[in-house]
Design a protein around this motif. Structure first.
Motif, PDB file in Angstrom:
ATOM      1  N   ARG A   2      40.735  31.746  36.765  1.00 59.50           N
ATOM      2  CA  ARG A   2      41.873  32.570  37.176  1.00 59.50           C
ATOM      3  C   ARG A   2      41.403  33.850  37.855  1.00 59.50           C
ATOM      4  O   ARG A   2      42.044  34.323  38.786  1.00 59.50           O
ATOM      5  CB  ARG A   2      42.741  32.921  35.973  1.00 59.50           C
ATOM      6  CG  ARG A   2      43.513  31.764  35.434  1.00 59.50           C
ATOM      7  CD  ARG A   2      44.398  32.189  34.305  1.00 59.50           C
ATOM      8  NE  ARG A   2      45.077  31.033  33.757  1.00 59.50           N
ATOM      9  CZ  ARG A   2      45.871  31.073  32.721  1.00 59.50           C
ATOM     10  NH1 ARG A   2      46.085  32.221  32.102  1.00 59.50           N
ATOM     11  NH2 ARG A   2      46.462  29.996  32.279  1.00 59.50           N
ATOM     12  N   ILE A   3      40.300  34.382  37.386  1.00 62.15           N
ATOM     13  CA  ILE A   3      39.778  35.608  37.992  1.00 62.15           C
ATOM     14  C   ILE A   3      39.351  35.339  39.428  1.00 62.15           C
ATOM     15  O   ILE A   3      39.618  36.138  40.330  1.00 62.15           O
ATOM     16  CB  ILE A   3      38.607  36.166  37.155  1.00 62.15           C
ATOM     17  CG1 ILE A   3      39.131  36.624  35.796  1.00 62.15           C
ATOM     18  CG2 ILE A   3      37.915  37.306  37.879  1.00 62.15           C
ATOM     19  CD1 ILE A   3      38.062  37.032  34.830  1.00 62.15           C
ATOM     20  N   LEU A   4      38.730  34.186  39.680  1.00 53.55           N
ATOM     21  CA  LEU A   4      38.301  33.849  41.036  1.00 53.55           C
ATOM     22  C   LEU A   4      39.491  33.666  41.967  1.00 53.55           C
ATOM     23  O   LEU A   4      39.469  34.108  43.119  1.00 53.55           O
ATOM     24  CB  LEU A   4      37.438  32.581  41.016  1.00 53.55           C
ATOM     25  CG  LEU A   4      36.052  32.713  40.377  1.00 53.55           C
ATOM     26  CD1 LEU A   4      35.371  31.360  40.331  1.00 53.55           C
ATOM     27  CD2 LEU A   4      35.219  33.710  41.149  1.00 53.55           C
ATOM     28  N   THR A   6      42.475  35.034  41.592  1.00 51.96           N
ATOM     29  CA  THR A   6      43.054  36.362  41.792  1.00 51.96           C
ATOM     30  C   THR A   6      42.254  37.161  42.807  1.00 51.96           C
ATOM     31  O   THR A   6      42.810  37.799  43.696  1.00 51.96           O
ATOM     32  CB  THR A   6      43.116  37.121  40.455  1.00 51.96           C
ATOM     33  OG1 THR A   6      43.843  36.342  39.510  1.00 51.96           O
ATOM     34  CG2 THR A   6      43.780  38.476  40.633  1.00 51.96           C
ATOM     35  N   LEU A   7      40.942  37.122  42.706  1.00 51.60           N
ATOM     36  CA  LEU A   7      40.091  37.829  43.662  1.00 51.60           C
ATOM     37  C   LEU A   7      40.232  37.262  45.069  1.00 51.60           C
ATOM     38  O   LEU A   7      40.247  38.008  46.053  1.00 51.60           O
ATOM     39  CB  LEU A   7      38.634  37.783  43.216  1.00 51.60           C
ATOM     40  CG  LEU A   7      38.280  38.616  41.978  1.00 51.60           C
ATOM     41  CD1 LEU A   7      36.844  38.375  41.570  1.00 51.60           C
ATOM     42  CD2 LEU A   7      38.539  40.089  42.234  1.00 51.60           C
TER      43      LEU A   7
END
Length: 82
Positions: A2-4, A6-7
């Motif tokens: 999810r962080i990837l 979002t980034l």
């Protein structure tokens, strides 16, 4: 993961590319420089363009007249044969 995602979304050029401008009647998005705005055609012009079967807008053939009539009936406008 999810962080990837979002980034990646935050790094995309679409995010933050347009500025929001406030006016009395609501927020507006600034149009980017170089954006080409084409004016809308009238319904009769749109129908004639759709019925242009031979690729020559200066000549209206019998088949194109039939197509204009059909499209006018389907789309609910008065036929224009000019």
């Amino acid at each position: 993961m999810r962080i990837l995602i979002t980034l990646a979304v935050l790094a995309s050029p679409a995010v933050g590319a347009a500025e929001t401008i406030e006016f009395e009647d609501g927020p507006w998005i600034a149009i980017p420089a170089g954006y080409d705005v084409t004016p809308m055609l009238s319904p009769a012009e749109e129908i004639k363009a759709m019925a242009n079967l031979d690729g020559d807008p200066t000549v209206t053939t019998k088949a194109e007249i039939k197509m204009i009539t059909l499209l006018s009936q389907i789309l609910g406008t008065a036929p224009v044969y000019e």
